[in-house]
Enzyme design. Structure first.
Site, PDB file in Angstrom:
ATOM      1  CG  ASP A 105      55.779   7.506 -39.961  1.00 56.19           C
ATOM      2  OD1 ASP A 105      56.207   6.317 -39.900  1.00 56.19           O
ATOM      3  OD2 ASP A 105      56.319   8.174 -40.656  1.00 56.19           O
TER       4      ASP A 105
ATOM      5  CE  LYS B  15      63.207   4.511 -40.561  1.00 55.91           C
ATOM      6  NZ  LYS B  15      64.627   4.979 -40.799  1.00 55.91           N
TER       7      LYS B  15
END
Length: 413
Positions: A208, A234
């Protein structure tokens, strides 16, 4: 001006990435006159808006959708957007083209990757592989998805810390799901060695990359990672709800068996055949109709990376977090906060997490002063440092306002 303020000015003057900041919309985030410029340190949750995005979205809505309508699937390149944008992300995570497809949420891609990894392990002839190892410190959804994937594949779920992973691997291990950077502490886990350990045990690894892609070099191809997933809102600044991505290493693609076979991953998607035949390559990771509006906003956002080496981003990230820790040590009253983020560069992502007993209230007051980070239950202040638009003067101001807040003061300047 303080000694650290002077140092910040010098560091900003020498910053080779300083010019990239102008490509973002960074309006004031404070009602406090002395802090009107604001400091945005929450890019590890939602990246700032790249200035090119509004105009691109306007074109997508008004011209491509409004005028061309369905013709835009071909004429505007809507149909090929998932793999085209995947190829744009690829260099940022150390992957060659043709291995990343963009679409769906992070959670959906975690599910595809973990189930796909278990199926790969069993295709190897290792029918006894009935265990999924998951990072016990991972973002909760990853754990939820891993638990569901384990039930659906008849596997046992084994939650452990990343440090414990090598010691629990064995003949039963099918897949291992790990976070590259811990979302709470900012700790960077050792992707090369953990990947090698998983492979030595004959299993498949899923990484991840939500808190590392766009912040530091990942090296997916270099380190032989099997599958990886990540979000784009992000450090990649794709916007709220921007689609996630799935990486499948090239030599595994012809055996990758997605648990979500949709019509757009079919070898003949417009044939509408009742039987499923997976497309070749990364396209196997597609499921349904692409989310065009958010996907093309992401494509526009990724233009800020043109000519920006990820190695330069990493160097600035470490310098920013080093300087923040230095400023906190000098400005903040002794014993008032404790850093949870590793000091060693090889163990640090692009955020600093500070433990503070009244963290929720402290963060609320910081945001009122224009220093925007976030709070993680029960006692963690998180500050994310996005090198493309955060400068050293921002860092010094954030630490100074934090110290004033902790002392109960309200000064600025």
């Amino acid at each position: 001006m303080s000694e650290l303020g002077v140092k910040a000015e010098k560091l900003d003057a020498a910053d080779e990435l300083a010019g990239v900041r102008a490509q973002f919309v960074l309006d004031a985030v404070s009602d406090h006159a002395a802090d009107a410029a604001g400091v945005y340190l929450d890019g590890n949750s939602l990246g700032a808006l790249p200035a090119a995005v509004p105009g691109r979205v306007d074109d997508v809505v008004r011209r491509q959708w409004g005028e061309l309508r369905i013709r835009s699937w071909d004429e505007s390149g809507w149909w090929t957007a998932p793999e085209r944008i995947g190829d744009r992300i690829a260099p940022l995570v150390g992957a060659a083209a043709g291995q990343i497809v963009v679409g769906d949420s992070t959670s959906v891609n975690v599910f595809k990757a973990v189930v796909g990894a278990v199926r790969l392990a069993r295709l190897d002839g290792s029918g006894g592989r009935d265990e999924i190892v998951v990072d016990a410190t991972t973002f909760p959804t990853d754990g939820y998805i891993a638990e569901s994937a384990a039930r659906m594949t008849g596997c046992t779920l084994r939650p452990v810390t990343p440090a414990e992973v090598p010691g629990v691997l064995g003949d039963r291990t099918a897949a291992v799901l790990l976070n590259h950077v811990d979302y709470r502490t900012g700790r960077l886990h050792d992707l090369p060695s953990l990947t090698a350990a998983v492979h030595a045990a004959g299993a498949y690894v899923v990484w991840d990359l939500c808190h590392s892609a766009g912040a530091l070099p990942v090296g997916l191809d270099e380190h032989g990672v099997d599958l990886a997933i990540g979000c784009t809102y992000k450090y990649l600044n794709g916007g709220p709800g921007a689609p996630a991505y799935l990486y499948v290493r090239r030599d595994l693609q012809d055996r990758f068996d997605s648990p979500l076979p949709g019509w757009t991953s079919h070898a003949d998607p417009f044939g509408m055949r009742p039987d499923y035949e997976p497309a070749a390559g990364a396209l196997r990771g597609r499921v349904g109709t692409p989310d065009i509006l958010s996907m093309l906003a992401l494509e526009a956002a990724l233009e800020v990376w043109d000519g920006v080496p990820i190695e330069s981003v990493r160097a600035k990230s470490l310098a920013l977090t080093d300087f923040f820790l230095e400023c906190v040590a000098q400005y903040v009253p002794p014993g008032r906060v404790e850093s949870l983020t590793p000091v060693a560069h090889e163990e640090r992502g692009s955020q600093v997490a500070l433990r503070c007993e009244d963290a929720g209230e402290v963060m609320r007051r910081l945001i009122e002063r224009g220093v925007v980070g976030d709070f993680r239950h029960p006692d963690v202040l998180r500050f994310g440092f996005t090198p493309l638009y955060v400068g050293f003067a921002d860092v010094e101001r954030a630490a100074r306002v934090l110290a004033e807040t902790l002392r109960g003061g309200g000064g600025g300047g």
